[in-house]
Design an enzyme around this catalytic site. Structure first.
Site, mmCIF file in Angstrom:
data_model
loop_
_atom_site.group_PDB
_atom_site.id
_atom_site.type_symbol
_atom_site.label_atom_id
_atom_site.label_comp_id
_atom_site.label_asym_id
_atom_site.label_seq_id
_atom_site.Cartn_x
_atom_site.Cartn_y
_atom_site.Cartn_z
ATOM 1 N N LYS A 51 66.941 78.461 46.736
ATOM 2 C CA LYS A 51 67.200 77.745 47.834
ATOM 3 C C LYS A 51 65.831 76.951 48.418
ATOM 4 C CE LYS A 51 71.651 77.857 49.242
ATOM 5 N NZ LYS A 51 72.440 76.697 49.526
ATOM 6 N N SER A 92 70.903 82.937 40.519
ATOM 7 C CA SER A 92 70.443 82.004 41.810
ATOM 8 C C SER A 92 69.763 83.000 42.764
ATOM 9 C CB SER A 92 71.767 81.510 42.611
ATOM 10 O OG SER A 92 72.735 82.521 42.771
#
Length: 425
Positions: free
Chosen positions: A68, A317
């Site tokens: 992110k 992720s």
């Protein structure tokens, strides 16, 4: 103003934006200032069980524990000085929160992060450690996001959406640039989907560079908002979400991203929570890495791909998992794999019976973890003293062998499904 109206206004304000190769190239250079190099890891284990060449993209190894930071940092680089001076605000279940908080700290910009009250404590504390103000609100991301919009209106903050922003998606797409540079002949890229920012960036850039690459989005079955939207032909809002993959527990995907997903994503796979538990153990045991549940979606999805002899990249992720969640996942995973099980037997209430059972279990190489001896299961104590034994086994075959040995010895074993209930094998 509700979330859908806010999203509509963002679409209108940014209608001139589009995802271009030039912007992806710019973002890929800019994010290098804050990202670690996450080289692809070839997985012999997953390659052997799938019949493909499987590579892992370990974004869980980023400084903030997730990809992110890419989108957050690139987005902030595009803001005007006036927008920066207003301060930033966002909503996040954890990883985007840390990405914005860290990127804002580097830029010297104050940041406020609204997080659901269900966010793991580790993610909350890590976000605060970067200097951001954390506000806990709502049970799920969508409720936190609506409140963040409200605070942005009240205080004039600059809102940095965790996914429904093309600049953010462009920053996330830098992952695809790295994958293709390192593995130009990649056939499939598996991407987790929450709101769709990562998948939009990765799929768009992948198709721009090589239209033959297949991009597969992966969602938790209990939060499949993108799959539902694609089926409907327009963005829809799920009534509820229920998944242990908290980073992808999103009711509604991004309006701005949806056209890109429609155009560039080849398929959506959904994964049950029970599969994520097994995937966690697979990653820990075979790659010695901690990957959070949302990051494990692409690992669990490998077993759903009906292809052979392909080069596949699974994007991991993030790795921000608190130890309490971790211990729970490990325990449930061991139970699912029959590495730990509980069996109930009935014994005569007389000296030496427990020793007989212990000797039998030792001969079958069953490792006793816990014993519960209940003398009051029946008024006939001569025939009905219950012994519950929690054992460690090597797997299903070994467990069945132990249970059969108990049965052959006349103990009438029952496998304990949960406290207070049993089922016959």
């Amino acid at each position: 103003m509700d979330q859908e109206k806010n999203e509509k206004s963002i679409v209108e304000e940014n209608s001139e934006q589009e995802l271009t190769l030039e912007k992806f190239e710019e973002a890929s250079e800019i994010v290098k200032e804050v990202t670690s190099e996450t080289k692809l890891i070839y997985s012999e284990y997953f390659s052997s069980i799938t019949g493909n060449k499987v590579y892992l993209k370990p974004e869980n190894m980023q400084y903030t524990g997730a990809y992110k930071v890419r989108g957050a940092y690139y987005k902030i680089s595009t803001l005007s000085e006036d927008e920066k001076k207003k301060g930033l605000i966002t909503a996040s279940a954890g990883n985007h929160a840390q990405g914005v908080a860290y990127a804002a700290k580097l830029a010297g910009i104050p940041a406020t992060i609204v997080m659901p009250t269900t966010t793991p404590l580790m993610k909350v504390n890590r976000t605060r450690s970067y200097g951001a103000e954390v506000v806990l609100y709502g049970d799920v991301f969508d409720e936190a996001c609506e409140y963040a919009y409200k605070l942005a209106d009240e205080h004039g903050y600059t809102f940095v959406h965790p996914f429904n922003d093309l600049d953010v998606a462009t920053g996330q797409g830098s992952i695809a640039m790295e994958i293709i540079k390192e593995l130009p002949t990649v056939d499939y890229i598996l991407v987790p989907i929450g709101g769709g920012g990562l998948c939009t960036g990765v799929s768009t850039l992948a198709k721009l560079l090589n239209p033959n690459i297949k991009v597969i989005g992966v969602e938790p079955a209990g939060a499949n908002c993108m799959q539902a939207s694609l089926k409907a032909g327009h963005v829809v809002t799920l009534p509820t979400v229920n998944t242990i993959a908290d980073g992808t527990a999103v009711k509604r995907p991004g309006e701005k991203l949806f056209p890109y997903i429609q155009k560039y994503v080849d398929d959506i796979i959904t994964v049950e929570d029970s599969e994520l538990i097994v995937a966690f153990l697979d990653i820990v045991e075979n790659h010695k890495m901690i990957v959070e549940n949302s990051g494990l979606l692409t690992v669990a999805a490998l077993k759903h791909l009906n292809v052979k002899k392909k080069k596949i990249v699974s994007i991991l992720s993030g790795g921000n998992m608190d130890v309490i969640t971790m211990s729970s996942v490990v325990q449930h995973g061991l139970i699912q794999r029959d590495r730990i099980f509980t069996v109930s037997v009935l014994l005569p209430d007389k000296p030496g019976e427990l020793a007989k059972v212990a000797t039998l279990l030792a001969s079958e190489r069953g490792n006793v973890i816990k014993l519960e001896h209940n003398q009051f299961v029946s008024i006939n104590r001569n025939a009905a003293v219950e012994l519950r034994i929690t054992l460690e086994a090597e797997g299903t075959e070994h467990k069945n062998k132990i249970v059969q040995a108990l049965s052959d010895a006349g103990y009438r074993p029952k496998l304990v499904k949960s406290k207070g209930s049993c089922y016959n094998e």
